[in-house]
Design an enzyme around this catalytic site. Structure first.
Site, mmCIF file in Angstrom:
data_model
loop_
_atom_site.group_PDB
_atom_site.id
_atom_site.type_symbol
_atom_site.label_atom_id
_atom_site.label_comp_id
_atom_site.label_asym_id
_atom_site.label_seq_id
_atom_site.Cartn_x
_atom_site.Cartn_y
_atom_site.Cartn_z
ATOM 1 C CE LYS A 45 -3.590 2.686 0.476
ATOM 2 N NZ LYS A 45 -4.385 2.982 -0.738
ATOM 3 C CB CYS A 131 -3.296 9.268 -4.438
ATOM 4 S SG CYS A 131 -4.742 8.987 -3.386
#
Ligand code: SIN
Length: 311
Positions: A45, A131
């Site tokens: 992650k 992101c």
């Protein structure tokens, strides 16, 4: 006879399939499960310097043709992932894993990268410039000036093998402009693509995730044509030293085959892994091998990047 082994950034992997950052990679237990599956490697992650709780739930929803998420970079913090990766270097010295990271500011990104540079970590690093889910923070790679500045600063001190995770681009001029910037740097790879940012999915007159009034990154079947276009556009434009990871819309072996045909050296699985679990790696591996066997391809280099055009 049929091998789907690959090389990326100078490292060898016996399977070109792996998870996409965000899926099955939040904890050591999830990462170990991917490691022990048939996947070639894992990516963590995306780590920020410190632990982040991320956006309020519900923040991920499977939908019929894919998924929508606005996770907001929840993660355990850099030290957690780095410690685990260093542990694996002792126990699995012959395998290479990928650390995804980004700071909440350019300064934090540099702080993280300096710590990675100073560490004994000897794997691959993926800097997430894409992101779409942190309120108030735009996707970095849509701002070419900032992207170039960050890369310029990073490569003034960072010497380990680094690639970048990109958002999808939608315009030929943007492919040209982005590639011209990336070609200035000793990047090992670009990863195309992160989710298509800020989509909206509605059910019963209501959004299906809570953050940002329902706006979230779209993954899965919806995004394969966009992902393939980005993989191929960068395959055509980048210097050969910069390899491509293909991510987006991989549900089947045929999808993985198409990513490789467009130029991908490695293929990441996100939404399908989330929906189906680790069994997806085995199924897609078998489907990809079956397609290759049928076509007489023994290794992925036999067809990688060899997309045919019409006269
Ligand atoms: C998220 O944590 O919001 C997803 C990460 C990403 O899209 O890069």
């Amino acid at each position: 006879m049929v091998s789907i082994a690959t090389r990326l950034g100078g490292f060898s992997f016996d399977n070109c399939l792996m998870n996409a950052a965000g899926v099955w990679c939040m904890t050591k237990e999830e990462l170990a499960a991917v490691k022990d599956s048939v996947a070639g490697t894992f990516v963590t992650k995306t780590a920020t310097l410190d632990y982040r709780a991320g956006n309020p739930e519900p923040r991920y929803q499977n939908v019929p043709l894919g998924s929508i998420n606005s996770m907001g970079l929840p993660n355990q913090g850099l030290a957690y992932y780095l410690d685990y990766l260093l542990e694996l270097q002792e126990t699995e010295p012959n395998r290479t894993f990928v650390l995804s990271l980004v700071g909440m500011s350019p300064d934090e990104t540099h702080e993280i990268l300096r710590r990675v540079e100073a560490s004994d970590f000897n794997g691959l690093i993926e800097l997430n410039l894409s992101c779409p889910n942190v309120p108030g923070k735009p996707q970095i790679a849509y701002d070419f000036e900032t992207t170039e500045t960050i890369l310029h600063e990073v490569f003034s001190y960072f010497t380990k093998p680094l690639g970048i995770k990109l958002p999808p681009y939608f315009d030929i001029v943007h492919f040209d402009q982005a590639a011209a910037i990336f070609n200035k740097f000793p990047l090992k790879f670009v990863n195309c693509v992160n989710s298509i940012g800020n989509g909206l999915y509605i059910e019963d007159e209501q959004v299906v995730i809570k953050p940002k009034n329902g706006f979230g990154g779209i993954g899965g079947e919806y995004i394969k044509p966009t992902a393939l276009a980005n993989v191929h556009a960068f395959y055509q434009r980048l210097k050969p030293e910069i390899q491509i990871i293909g991510t987006g819309g991989v549900l089947t072996g045929r999808d993985a085959f198409e990513h490789i045909l467009c130029g991908a050296s490695m293929v990441q699985i996100g939404t399908t892994l989330q929906k189906e679990g680790l069994a997806a790696f085995e199924r897609i591996t078998e489907e990809l091998q079956a397609i290759m066997a049928e076509k007489g391809y023994e290794k992925i280099e036999d067809f990688r990047g060899k997309l045919r055009y019409m006269d």
